[in-house]
Write a protein that holds these residues in place. Structure first.
Motif, PDB file in Angstrom:
ATOM      1  N   LEU A  19      75.727  33.556  49.367  1.00  0.00           N
ATOM      2  CA  LEU A  19      75.627  33.139  47.973  1.00  0.00           C
ATOM      3  C   LEU A  19      75.820  34.123  47.036  1.00  0.00           C
ATOM      4  CD1 LEU A  19      72.360  30.913  48.174  1.00  0.00           C
ATOM      5  CD2 LEU A  19      74.759  30.215  48.067  1.00  0.00           C
ATOM      6  N   ILE A  23      79.017  34.585  44.468  1.00  0.00           N
ATOM      7  CA  ILE A  23      78.857  34.832  43.170  1.00  0.00           C
ATOM      8  C   ILE A  23      79.860  35.907  42.668  1.00  0.00           C
ATOM      9  CG2 ILE A  23      77.300  35.275  41.217  1.00  0.00           C
ATOM     10  CD1 ILE A  23      75.355  33.780  42.861  1.00  0.00           C
ATOM     11  N   THR A 253      74.254  22.157  46.881  1.00  0.00           N
ATOM     12  CA  THR A 253      73.668  23.581  46.858  1.00  0.00           C
ATOM     13  C   THR A 253      74.956  24.549  46.237  1.00  0.00           C
ATOM     14  OG1 THR A 253      72.218  23.447  48.427  1.00  0.00           O
ATOM     15  CG2 THR A 253      72.871  25.757  48.031  1.00  0.00           C
ATOM     16  N   TYR A 254      76.140  24.224  46.762  1.00  0.00           N
ATOM     17  CA  TYR A 254      77.316  25.027  46.344  1.00  0.00           C
ATOM     18  C   TYR A 254      77.400  24.820  44.904  1.00  0.00           C
ATOM     19  CZ  TYR A 254      81.909  26.350  45.529  1.00  0.00           C
ATOM     20  OH  TYR A 254      83.102  27.148  44.820  1.00  0.00           O
ATOM     21  N   VAL A 257      75.050  26.614  42.767  1.00  0.00           N
ATOM     22  CA  VAL A 257      75.829  28.132  42.458  1.00  0.00           C
ATOM     23  C   VAL A 257      76.808  28.261  41.559  1.00  0.00           C
ATOM     24  CG1 VAL A 257      77.133  29.929  43.892  1.00  0.00           C
ATOM     25  CG2 VAL A 257      75.061  28.811  44.963  1.00  0.00           C
ATOM     26  N   LYS A 261      76.845  30.542  38.447  1.00  0.00           N
ATOM     27  CA  LYS A 261      78.020  31.357  37.945  1.00  0.00           C
ATOM     28  C   LYS A 261      78.707  31.200  36.404  1.00  0.00           C
ATOM     29  CE  LYS A 261      80.463  30.142  41.581  1.00  0.00           C
ATOM     30  NZ  LYS A 261      81.455  30.087  42.745  1.00  0.00           N
ATOM     31  N   THR A 296      66.230  24.903  43.315  1.00  0.00           N
ATOM     32  CA  THR A 296      66.153  26.183  44.205  1.00  0.00           C
ATOM     33  C   THR A 296      64.563  25.904  44.738  1.00  0.00           C
ATOM     34  OG1 THR A 296      67.601  27.476  43.250  1.00  0.00           O
ATOM     35  CG2 THR A 296      65.959  28.382  44.994  1.00  0.00           C
TER      36      THR A 296
END
Length: 322
Positions: A19, A23, A253-254, A257, A261, A296
């Motif tokens: 992860l 990022i 989940t992606y 992320v 970012k 999370t």
């Protein structure tokens, strides 16, 4: 090659490392591409095509180094994945072209609920109400950050909406294809990367060659060629980490992320380049971060629950963790 838990799934440490890698590489490629676009006006879709060509070469090098073993896959079954990627690139660019950045970012947040909808009604995945509600502060946070730059127009909304749907399908299928064919991220990307590059070769003349023919007659300086190749190497890391993250966690989940970012990019611009931040933008960043932290926390709680006794249910739980 990768650290595993007893059950064979990736360790949490490895997930966190990937992860963080995604990022860092994603922020780096934004900065590199921005330099290429700003200083030399290098065509966007052409650069993406080069990224996938470099990714293909990188995977072949990894194969020669025995980092993975290719697996024969049906090309016809891989075409939808490659087509949705091309659609994602094209409609993202059209959305950016016809919308303000604020409108683009706001509609883009709909990717997460769209993925949840597709996985729930077409792939029988389930999300708790608490997880679904974490999308609300994220959407509100992006809206607050984009408040002064939101302007709607029919064509722009149409392109952005199609972009959200195609992007959602692409991210869902990245995970589903890995599960369906029992392949890892490298094995799947080895097929998708060259297929997408070939398909983009048909897109480039329509969206870049015809509108700006002089761009393709330009003799690019050596520094641009080197930066484009460097961008391709970083893109290889980004593409590989995206496939790995989605395959070992989930498309949702992606996306979380991705929101992280977005926040880090804004904060980095303020700290490193002294970009101005309004009060609503700061409030939006922290509201978005609150949603990401809540998601999370909930997924970590889910991962601590004991595995279900049956093998079939055990596999289902493993697939839905994180």
């Amino acid at each position: 090659m990768a650290a595993k838990t007893v059950s064979g799934s990736p360790s949490k440490t490895l997930i966190i490392i990937c992860l963080v890698l995604n990022i860092c590489c994603s922020i780096l490629i934004v900065l590199v591409n921005k330099w290429i676009y700003t200083h030399y006006g290098f065509p966007n879709i052409t650069l993406t095509c080069i990224h996938f060509i470099v990714t293909t070469i990188g995977l072949l090098i990894c194969y020669q180094m025995d980092l993975f073993q290719p697996k024969r896959l049906p090309v016809i079954s891989m075409l939808p994945l490659a087509l949705t990627f091309c659609g994602f690139v094209v409609f993202t660019n059209l959305s950016l072209e016809t919308n303000t950045v604020g409108t683009y970012q706001l509609i883009k947040t709909m990717t997460t609920p769209c993925i949840m909808f597709i996985q729930t009604y077409f792939y029988r995945k389930s999300f708790t109400n608490k997880v679904k509600f974490t999308v609300v502060p994220i959407a509100v946070g992006v809206f607050l950050n984009s408040f002064y730059d939101v302007k709607f127009n029919l064509i722009g909304i149409m392109f952005a909406t199609i972009g959200v749907i195609v992007t959602s399908l692409y991210q869902v299928w990245v995970g589903e294809k890995q599960s369906e064919f029992q392949v890892n991220s490298m094995q799947l990307l080895l097929y998708q990367a060259p297929l997408s590059a070939c398909l983009l070769l048909f897109v480039i003349p329509v969206f870049e060659r015809l509108p700006n023919p002089q761009t393709f007659l330009t003799a690019w300086p050596l520094e641009v060629i080197l930066m484009v190749l460097f961008s391709g190497v970083v893109a290889f890391s980004v593409n590989l980490s995206i496939f790995w993250i989605i395959g070992n966690t989930s498309p949702v989940t992606y996306n979380m992320v991705g929101h992280l970012k977005f926040c880090l990019t804004l904060l980095g611009g303020y700290v490193l380049f002294h970009d101005s931040l309004q009060f609503l933008q700061v409030l939006g960043i922290f509201t978005t971060l609150a949603g990401i932290i809540a998601y999370t926390h909930l997924k970590m709680e889910e991962s601590r629950k004991p595995m279900l006794p049956s093998a079939e249910n055990g596999r289902a739980e493993k697939k839905n963790i994180i």
